[in-house]
Design a protein around this motif. Sequence first.
Motif, PDB file in Angstrom:
ATOM      1  N   ALA A 178       0.684  -1.361   0.021  1.00 32.70           N
ATOM      2  CA  ALA A 178       0.062  -0.175   0.091  1.00 32.70           C
ATOM      3  C   ALA A 178       0.834   1.179  -0.092  1.00 32.70           C
ATOM      4  O   ALA A 178       0.619   1.993  -0.700  1.00 32.70           O
ATOM      5  CB  ALA A 178      -0.800  -0.086   1.269  1.00 32.70           C
ATOM      6  N   GLN A 179       2.012   1.255   0.859  1.00 33.59           N
ATOM      7  CA  GLN A 179       2.921   2.270   0.718  1.00 33.59           C
ATOM      8  C   GLN A 179       3.413   2.407  -0.590  1.00 33.59           C
ATOM      9  O   GLN A 179       3.676   3.686  -1.104  1.00 33.59           O
ATOM     10  CB  GLN A 179       3.915   2.244   1.807  1.00 33.59           C
ATOM     11  CG  GLN A 179       3.293   2.258   3.367  1.00 33.59           C
ATOM     12  CD  GLN A 179       4.512   2.320   4.229  1.00 33.59           C
ATOM     13  OE1 GLN A 179       5.319   1.231   4.368  1.00 33.59           O
ATOM     14  NE2 GLN A 179       4.848   3.342   4.937  1.00 33.59           N
ATOM     15  N   ARG A 180       3.746   1.427  -1.021  1.00 32.39           N
ATOM     16  CA  ARG A 180       4.599   1.600  -2.476  1.00 32.39           C
ATOM     17  C   ARG A 180       3.813   2.174  -3.354  1.00 32.39           C
ATOM     18  O   ARG A 180       4.075   2.922  -4.191  1.00 32.39           O
ATOM     19  CB  ARG A 180       5.056   0.091  -2.966  1.00 32.39           C
ATOM     20  CG  ARG A 180       5.933   0.158  -4.069  1.00 32.39           C
ATOM     21  CD  ARG A 180       6.072  -1.202  -4.757  1.00 32.39           C
ATOM     22  NE  ARG A 180       4.835  -1.681  -5.177  1.00 32.39           N
ATOM     23  CZ  ARG A 180       4.296  -1.554  -6.301  1.00 32.39           C
ATOM     24  NH1 ARG A 180       5.030  -0.477  -7.072  1.00 32.39           N
ATOM     25  NH2 ARG A 180       3.367  -1.890  -7.058  1.00 32.39           N
ATOM     26  N   GLN A 181       2.294   1.623  -3.519  1.00 32.60           N
ATOM     27  CA  GLN A 181       1.495   2.189  -4.603  1.00 32.60           C
ATOM     28  C   GLN A 181       0.981   3.629  -4.647  1.00 32.60           C
ATOM     29  O   GLN A 181       0.879   4.120  -5.424  1.00 32.60           O
ATOM     30  CB  GLN A 181       0.295   1.079  -4.415  1.00 32.60           C
ATOM     31  CG  GLN A 181       0.388  -0.115  -4.825  1.00 32.60           C
ATOM     32  CD  GLN A 181      -0.893  -0.906  -5.025  1.00 32.60           C
ATOM     33  OE1 GLN A 181      -2.019  -0.263  -5.047  1.00 32.60           O
ATOM     34  NE2 GLN A 181      -0.699  -2.286  -5.184  1.00 32.60           N
ATOM     35  N   SER A 182       0.866   4.191  -3.189  1.00 34.71           N
ATOM     36  CA  SER A 182       0.414   5.493  -3.206  1.00 34.71           C
ATOM     37  C   SER A 182       0.965   6.285  -1.877  1.00 34.71           C
ATOM     38  O   SER A 182       0.930   5.670  -0.817  1.00 34.71           O
ATOM     39  CB  SER A 182      -1.143   5.442  -2.909  1.00 34.71           C
ATOM     40  OG  SER A 182      -1.754   6.543  -2.336  1.00 34.71           O
ATOM     41  N   PRO A 183       1.863   7.272  -2.183  1.00 33.88           N
ATOM     42  CA  PRO A 183       2.013   8.293  -1.174  1.00 33.88           C
ATOM     43  C   PRO A 183       1.083   8.921  -0.292  1.00 33.88           C
ATOM     44  O   PRO A 183       1.506   9.480   0.593  1.00 33.88           O
ATOM     45  CB  PRO A 183       2.955   9.395  -2.214  1.00 33.88           C
ATOM     46  CG  PRO A 183       2.290   9.284  -3.347  1.00 33.88           C
ATOM     47  CD  PRO A 183       1.760   8.131  -3.807  1.00 33.88           C
ATOM     48  N   LEU A 184      -0.050   8.705  -0.700  1.00 32.73           N
ATOM     49  CA  LEU A 184      -1.199   9.433   0.036  1.00 32.73           C
ATOM     50  C   LEU A 184      -1.159   8.473   1.457  1.00 32.73           C
ATOM     51  O   LEU A 184      -1.455   9.028   2.507  1.00 32.73           O
ATOM     52  CB  LEU A 184      -2.440   9.181  -0.584  1.00 32.73           C
ATOM     53  CG  LEU A 184      -3.752   9.740   0.183  1.00 32.73           C
ATOM     54  CD1 LEU A 184      -3.515  11.275   0.071  1.00 32.73           C
ATOM     55  CD2 LEU A 184      -4.917   9.239  -0.790  1.00 32.73           C
ATOM     56  N   VAL A 185      -0.761   7.388   1.427  1.00 31.24           N
ATOM     57  CA  VAL A 185      -1.011   6.329   2.647  1.00 31.24           C
ATOM     58  C   VAL A 185       0.223   6.985   3.678  1.00 31.24           C
ATOM     59  O   VAL A 185      -0.210   7.264   4.774  1.00 31.24           O
ATOM     60  CB  VAL A 185      -0.483   4.872   2.183  1.00 31.24           C
ATOM     61  CG1 VAL A 185      -0.157   4.286   3.719  1.00 31.24           C
ATOM     62  CG2 VAL A 185      -1.510   4.303   1.484  1.00 31.24           C
ATOM     63  N   ALA A 186       1.333   7.262   3.169  1.00 31.09           N
ATOM     64  CA  ALA A 186       2.206   7.757   4.220  1.00 31.09           C
ATOM     65  C   ALA A 186       1.880   9.363   4.599  1.00 31.09           C
ATOM     66  O   ALA A 186       2.036   9.922   5.692  1.00 31.09           O
ATOM     67  CB  ALA A 186       3.699   8.019   3.537  1.00 31.09           C
TER      68      ALA A 186
END
Length: 206
Positions: A178-186
């Motif tokens: 999930a972190q890899r796919q979207s910087p929105l997560v972080a």
Amino acid sequence: MENIKEKRERFCSLLRQTERENVEYVIEDLESFGFFEAPASARNHFNHPGGLLEHSLNVYDMAMTLREGVIKLRPEMEKQLPVNSVILATLLHDTCKSNIYRRVIRKRKNEIGIWEEVEEYEVDYSGLPIGHGEKSVVMLLRMGLDLEDEEILAIRWHMGAWDVDRNSIEEDKSYREAQRQSPLVALVHSADTLAAQILERDGQKG
């Protein structure tokens, strides 16, 4: 300081700004669940009426500040952190808390040793006990909100590694992916942490 009514108006205005389909139904459901009067926690940060609303706006403000800084350093990230997604993921990340707190009266000794009745909150997890971030996502989808995949990931994992079962290889890999796919997560996780630990230190927004 804004009062709860003003904060509610700002919250709803931001949601409407996204022009996302069924956002009015989301607002109605949040109202019926008691979101705007709920605390952010039972005994920790913003454990007072309207605390959840205040916390959600603090997370939004922090996320937008972080987004601006990130874009200055990495201009190409602007498209990966769309404003509407930041609004939805931050304001709605704790939707799961809207209907879990209830007020109770307990007796406690005050500072001079006299017993007195105090009002506080207790938590009831009996309604849809499926986990923190997961519950927010499910509730929003049930309300009819058409979330993008990145928004779902950011809401689901807004607690970051704290919400990862280290005994589960699958869960650990899902979080990392999930972190890899979207910087929105972080971004959302960082904003949530900074809002709670800095903006809301001693119960006040800085």
